[in-house]
Design an enzyme around this catalytic site. Structure first.
Site, PDB file in Angstrom:
ATOM      1  N   LYS A  10       0.854  -1.210   0.000  1.00  0.00           N
ATOM      2  CA  LYS A  10       0.000   0.000   0.000  1.00  0.00           C
ATOM      3  C   LYS A  10       0.874   1.238   0.000  1.00  0.00           C
ATOM      4  O   LYS A  10       2.024   1.204   0.432  1.00  0.00           O
ATOM      5  CB  LYS A  10      -0.934   0.032   1.221  1.00  0.00           C
ATOM      6  CG  LYS A  10      -0.253   0.058   2.606  1.00  0.00           C
ATOM      7  CD  LYS A  10       0.186   1.431   3.117  1.00  0.00           C
ATOM      8  CE  LYS A  10       0.895   1.347   4.466  1.00  0.00           C
ATOM      9  NZ  LYS A  10       1.641   2.513   4.896  1.00  0.00           N
ATOM     10  N   ALA A  98       9.641  -0.791   5.149  1.00  0.00           N
ATOM     11  CA  ALA A  98       9.762   0.247   4.122  1.00  0.00           C
ATOM     12  C   ALA A  98       8.649   1.287   4.166  1.00  0.00           C
ATOM     13  O   ALA A  98       8.685   2.275   3.448  1.00  0.00           O
ATOM     14  CB  ALA A  98       9.764  -0.423   2.748  1.00  0.00           C
ATOM     15  N   GLY A  99       7.591   1.036   4.975  1.00  0.00           N
ATOM     16  CA  GLY A  99       6.435   1.935   4.974  1.00  0.00           C
ATOM     17  C   GLY A  99       5.400   1.525   3.943  1.00  0.00           C
ATOM     18  O   GLY A  99       4.490   2.279   3.597  1.00  0.00           O
ATOM     19  N   LEU A 100       5.530   0.266   3.441  1.00  0.00           N
ATOM     20  CA  LEU A 100       4.629  -0.215   2.384  1.00  0.00           C
ATOM     21  C   LEU A 100       3.717  -1.335   2.883  1.00  0.00           C
ATOM     22  O   LEU A 100       3.031  -1.987   2.093  1.00  0.00           O
ATOM     23  CB  LEU A 100       5.465  -0.710   1.192  1.00  0.00           C
ATOM     24  CG  LEU A 100       6.362   0.353   0.540  1.00  0.00           C
ATOM     25  CD1 LEU A 100       7.300  -0.276  -0.486  1.00  0.00           C
ATOM     26  CD2 LEU A 100       5.516   1.441  -0.118  1.00  0.00           C
ATOM     27  N   ALA A 101       3.712  -1.581   4.191  1.00  0.00           N
ATOM     28  CA  ALA A 101       2.831  -2.570   4.834  1.00  0.00           C
ATOM     29  C   ALA A 101       3.054  -3.997   4.345  1.00  0.00           C
ATOM     30  O   ALA A 101       2.107  -4.779   4.261  1.00  0.00           O
ATOM     31  CB  ALA A 101       1.353  -2.175   4.665  1.00  0.00           C
ATOM     32  N   GLY A 102       4.315  -4.340   4.042  1.00  0.00           N
ATOM     33  CA  GLY A 102       4.616  -5.676   3.532  1.00  0.00           C
ATOM     34  C   GLY A 102       4.166  -6.788   4.477  1.00  0.00           C
ATOM     35  O   GLY A 102       3.454  -7.711   4.068  1.00  0.00           O
ATOM     36  N   GLY A 103       4.572  -6.705   5.730  1.00  0.00           N
ATOM     37  CA  GLY A 103       4.196  -7.739   6.704  1.00  0.00           C
ATOM     38  C   GLY A 103       2.690  -7.773   6.922  1.00  0.00           C
ATOM     39  O   GLY A 103       2.084  -8.853   7.008  1.00  0.00           O
ATOM     40  N   SER A 104       2.076  -6.607   6.978  1.00  0.00           N
ATOM     41  CA  SER A 104       0.616  -6.523   7.171  1.00  0.00           C
ATOM     42  C   SER A 104      -0.118  -7.163   6.004  1.00  0.00           C
ATOM     43  O   SER A 104      -1.135  -7.841   6.180  1.00  0.00           O
ATOM     44  CB  SER A 104       0.172  -5.058   7.282  1.00  0.00           C
ATOM     45  OG  SER A 104       0.871  -4.407   8.301  1.00  0.00           O
ATOM     46  N   ASP A 137      -2.410  -1.734  10.174  1.00  0.00           N
ATOM     47  CA  ASP A 137      -2.528  -1.710   8.710  1.00  0.00           C
ATOM     48  C   ASP A 137      -3.180  -2.970   8.142  1.00  0.00           C
ATOM     49  O   ASP A 137      -3.495  -3.006   6.945  1.00  0.00           O
ATOM     50  CB  ASP A 137      -1.135  -1.567   8.070  1.00  0.00           C
ATOM     51  CG  ASP A 137      -0.673  -0.113   7.967  1.00  0.00           C
ATOM     52  OD1 ASP A 137      -1.521   0.791   8.068  1.00  0.00           O
ATOM     53  OD2 ASP A 137       0.537   0.101   7.768  1.00  0.00           O
TER      54      ASP A 137
HETATM   55  C1  LIG Z   1       2.270   4.378   9.486  1.00  0.00           C
HETATM   56  C2  LIG Z   1       1.193   3.440   8.998  1.00  0.00           C
HETATM   57  O1  LIG Z   1       1.793   2.370   8.252  1.00  0.00           O
HETATM   58  C3  LIG Z   1       0.283   4.214   8.041  1.00  0.00           C
HETATM   59  O2  LIG Z   1      -0.517   3.369   7.241  1.00  0.00           O
HETATM   60  C4  LIG Z   1       0.375   2.857  10.145  1.00  0.00           C
HETATM   61  O3  LIG Z   1      -0.202   3.886  10.921  1.00  0.00           O
HETATM   62  C5  LIG Z   1       1.189   1.927  11.023  1.00  0.00           C
HETATM   63  O4  LIG Z   1       0.577   0.694  11.009  1.00  0.00           O
HETATM   64  P1  LIG Z   1       1.269  -0.637  11.597  1.00  0.00           P
HETATM   65  O5  LIG Z   1       2.694  -0.706  11.151  1.00  0.00           O
HETATM   66  O6  LIG Z   1       0.351  -1.767  11.258  1.00  0.00           O
HETATM   67  O7  LIG Z   1       1.261  -0.304  13.127  1.00  0.00           O
HETATM   68  P2  LIG Z   1       1.099  -1.267  14.416  1.00  0.00           P
HETATM   69  O8  LIG Z   1       1.921  -2.501  14.177  1.00  0.00           O
HETATM   70  O9  LIG Z   1      -0.324  -1.397  14.774  1.00  0.00           O
HETATM   71  O10 LIG Z   1       1.804  -0.363  15.503  1.00  0.00           O
HETATM   72  C6  LIG Z   1       3.201  -0.159  15.585  1.00  0.00           C
HETATM   73  C7  LIG Z   1       3.424   0.991  16.552  1.00  0.00           C
HETATM   74  O11 LIG Z   1       3.143   2.237  15.902  1.00  0.00           O
HETATM   75  C8  LIG Z   1       2.462   3.123  16.768  1.00  0.00           C
HETATM   76  N1  LIG Z   1       1.147   3.472  16.203  1.00  0.00           N
HETATM   77  C9  LIG Z   1       0.608   2.753  15.180  1.00  0.00           C
HETATM   78  C10 LIG Z   1      -0.613   3.097  14.638  1.00  0.00           C
HETATM   79  C11 LIG Z   1      -1.289   4.217  15.183  1.00  0.00           C
HETATM   80  N2  LIG Z   1      -2.478   4.607  14.692  1.00  0.00           N
HETATM   81  N3  LIG Z   1      -0.747   4.917  16.200  1.00  0.00           N
HETATM   82  C12 LIG Z   1       0.468   4.573  16.713  1.00  0.00           C
HETATM   83  O12 LIG Z   1       0.962   5.232  17.623  1.00  0.00           O
HETATM   84  C13 LIG Z   1       2.358   2.424  18.114  1.00  0.00           C
HETATM   85  O13 LIG Z   1       3.462   2.832  18.872  1.00  0.00           O
HETATM   86  C14 LIG Z   1       2.523   0.962  17.766  1.00  0.00           C
HETATM   87  O14 LIG Z   1       3.107   0.250  18.812  1.00  0.00           O
HETATM   88  N1  LIG Z   2       5.738 -11.284   6.633  1.00  0.00           N
HETATM   89  C1  LIG Z   2       6.631 -10.330   6.960  1.00  0.00           C
HETATM   90  N2  LIG Z   2       7.315  -9.698   5.998  1.00  0.00           N
HETATM   91  C2  LIG Z   2       8.213  -8.717   6.339  1.00  0.00           C
HETATM   92  N3  LIG Z   2       8.509  -8.366   7.605  1.00  0.00           N
HETATM   93  C3  LIG Z   2       7.852  -8.970   8.588  1.00  0.00           C
HETATM   94  C4  LIG Z   2       6.884  -9.968   8.318  1.00  0.00           C
HETATM   95  N4  LIG Z   2       6.366 -10.360   9.487  1.00  0.00           N
HETATM   96  C5  LIG Z   2       6.976  -9.651  10.448  1.00  0.00           C
HETATM   97  N5  LIG Z   2       7.897  -8.816   9.938  1.00  0.00           N
HETATM   98  C6  LIG Z   2       8.709  -7.884  10.746  1.00  0.00           C
HETATM   99  O1  LIG Z   2       8.048  -6.608  10.664  1.00  0.00           O
HETATM  100  C7  LIG Z   2       9.000  -5.552  10.529  1.00  0.00           C
HETATM  101  C8  LIG Z   2       8.365  -4.454   9.679  1.00  0.00           C
HETATM  102  O2  LIG Z   2       8.265  -4.950   8.359  1.00  0.00           O
HETATM  103  P1  LIG Z   2       7.180  -4.447   7.286  1.00  0.00           P
HETATM  104  O3  LIG Z   2       7.772  -4.746   5.946  1.00  0.00           O
HETATM  105  O4  LIG Z   2       5.857  -5.011   7.576  1.00  0.00           O
HETATM  106  O5  LIG Z   2       7.203  -2.889   7.599  1.00  0.00           O
HETATM  107  P2  LIG Z   2       6.431  -1.669   7.009  1.00  0.00           P
HETATM  108  O6  LIG Z   2       6.254  -1.832   5.532  1.00  0.00           O
HETATM  109  O7  LIG Z   2       7.154  -0.437   7.443  1.00  0.00           O
HETATM  110  O8  LIG Z   2       5.019  -1.749   7.721  1.00  0.00           O
HETATM  111  P3  LIG Z   2       3.932  -0.577   7.899  1.00  0.00           P
HETATM  112  O9  LIG Z   2       3.918   0.200   6.609  1.00  0.00           O
HETATM  113  O10 LIG Z   2       2.685  -1.398   8.129  1.00  0.00           O
HETATM  114  O11 LIG Z   2       4.365   0.216   9.096  1.00  0.00           O
HETATM  115  C9  LIG Z   2      10.231  -6.197   9.910  1.00  0.00           C
HETATM  116  O12 LIG Z   2      11.386  -5.631  10.438  1.00  0.00           O
HETATM  117  C10 LIG Z   2      10.120  -7.684  10.230  1.00  0.00           C
HETATM  118  O13 LIG Z   2      10.999  -8.056  11.282  1.00  0.00           O
END
Ligand SMILES: C[C@](O)(CO)[C@H](O)COP(=O)(O)OP(=O)(O)OC[C@H]1O[C@@H](n2ccc(N)nc2=O)[C@H](O)[C@@H]1O
Ligand SMILES: Nc1ncnc2c1ncn2[C@@H]1O[C@H](COP(=O)(O)OP(=O)(O)OP(=O)(O)O)[C@@H](O)[C@H]1O
EC number: 2.7.1.148
Length: 290
Positions: A10, A98-104, A137
């Site tokens: 995303k 990366a901020g692209l919600a890969g794990g989510s 996410d």
């Molecule tokens: C930055 C975004 O990726 C934008 O889409 C999201 O808001 C983050 O979503 P995410 O990575 O799924 O976040 P979560 O795994 O639920 O939370 C990680 C940490 O980010 C902070 N967090 C997250 C979401 C939110 N609305 N408020 C927060 O303060 C909290 O400290 C939490 O412990």
């Molecule tokens: N299936 C998965 N793929 C990638 N990383 C994962 C996975 N499951 C757990 N992780 C952990 O989650 C951390 C964050 O990875 P992810 O790629 O989801 O971040 P993100 O893209 O920044 O997420 P968001 O945009 O939701 O904040 C990684 O450092 C990794 O250790």
């Protein structure tokens, strides 16, 4: 039966944070959309009852209970008393942290896939509610397409998709902690994007309006800590992207581009100094998830 499911990344076209909540999370209002950069999840039933096995060639992806896809399978097994094991093979294309919600997205694809594999008959809304227990996410990733996300990100209202365009992504070689970015956000100093205006621009398919309205309050926090993100933004603008923004908590920067030739120029220009560059289309609609 083996199931193969697409798990798209995303981007946040608009990301506003309203206030910090008593539970520690932040109340957000965002417009999110899926792009055609996707991991591939394969689900393989196992005869052993209590086994969830993660298989991935990517050294940054945990192969235990820290993996969000593992957590999704565990939640499904426990909630619905499923007595079958499953192997989850994850082929990563989305950069990690990366901020692209890969794990989510991997977790969401696992929920969608297990719903089919175990014939649970859950609705998208029910799957998203389960997903919200794993991460903020995940609910959006269950829906896919384009949506407004509120609450801590788990309340999803689907909206039409933006007009088609290119998305060029560039990720500098740093990983960003989402929790750190929210912690360092100083809300009294931020310039809030107009999320409602972004929704209206999308509804009337106004590409120029969308480009004018992109905004992310988390950008300043990450830019301050990592000047290389600001540098990528400047370069992307210089090469001619129509709009440039950091996605989520970063560090990936995306550019929206309408014309093919301009996309090529931006892509080639960025490849000169950044290893991870992608040129993909907006996925927009919900249909192409499987
Ligand atoms: C930055 C975004 O990726 C934008 O889409 C999201 O808001 C983050 O979503 P995410 O990575 O799924 O976040 P979560 O795994 O639920 O939370 C990680 C940490 O980010 C902070 N967090 C997250 C979401 C939110 N609305 N408020 C927060 O303060 C909290 O400290 C939490 O412990
Ligand atoms: N299936 C998965 N793929 C990638 N990383 C994962 C996975 N499951 C757990 N992780 C952990 O989650 C951390 C964050 O990875 P992810 O790629 O989801 O971040 P993100 O893209 O920044 O997420 P968001 O945009 O939701 O904040 C990684 O450092 C990794 O250790």
């Amino acid at each position: 039966m083996r199931l193969s499911i697409k798990a798209p990344a995303k981007i946040n076209l608009s990301l506003d944070v309203l206030y910090k909540r008593p539970d520690g999370y932040h109340e957000v209002k965002m417009v999110m959309t899926t792009i055609d950069l996707a991991d591939r999840i394969e689900l393989i039933p196992l005869p052993e009852e209590d086994v969830i096995r993660i298989v991935s060639q990517n050294r940054f992806v945990p192969d235990d209970c820290r993996n969000l896809a593992y957590q999704a399978a565990k939640l499904m097994k426990e909630t619905f008393s499923i007595r079958q094991g499953v192997a989850i093979s994850i082929t990563k294309h989305i950069p990690v942290a990366a901020g692209l919600a890969g794990g989510s997205s991997d977790a969401a694809a696992t929920l969608r896939g297990l719903n089919k594999l175990w014939q649970l008959g859950l609705t998208v809304r029910e799957l998203a509610e389960l997903g919200a227990q794993i991460g903020s996410d995940v609910a959006f990733c269950v829906y896919g397409g384009t949506a407004v996300a509120t609450g801590r990100g788990e309340i999803i209202t689907p909206i039409p998709s933006p007009p088609p365009c290119w998305v060029v992504l560039a990720k500098p070689p740093i990983g960003v902690s989402t929790a750190d970015v929210y912690r360092n956000l100083q809300l009294e100093h931020v310039c809030h994007p107009d999320v409602d205006a972004m929704v209206k621009a999308i509804e009337r398919q106004d590409y120029e309006g969308i480009c004018r309205l992109v905004g992310n309050v988390l950008e300043e926090v990450t830019l301050k800590k990592y000047p290389e993100v600001a540098h990528i933004k400047e370069q992307m603008k210089r090469f001619g992207a129509d709009a440039v923004l950091m996605s989520g908590s970063g560090p990936t920067v995306f550019g929206l581009i309408e014309h093919d030739s301009r996309m090529q120029r931006v892509y080639n220009g960025l490849r000169g100094f950044c290893d991870q560059v992608f040129a993909v289309r907006l996925l927009g609609e919900r249909h192409s998830l499987d």
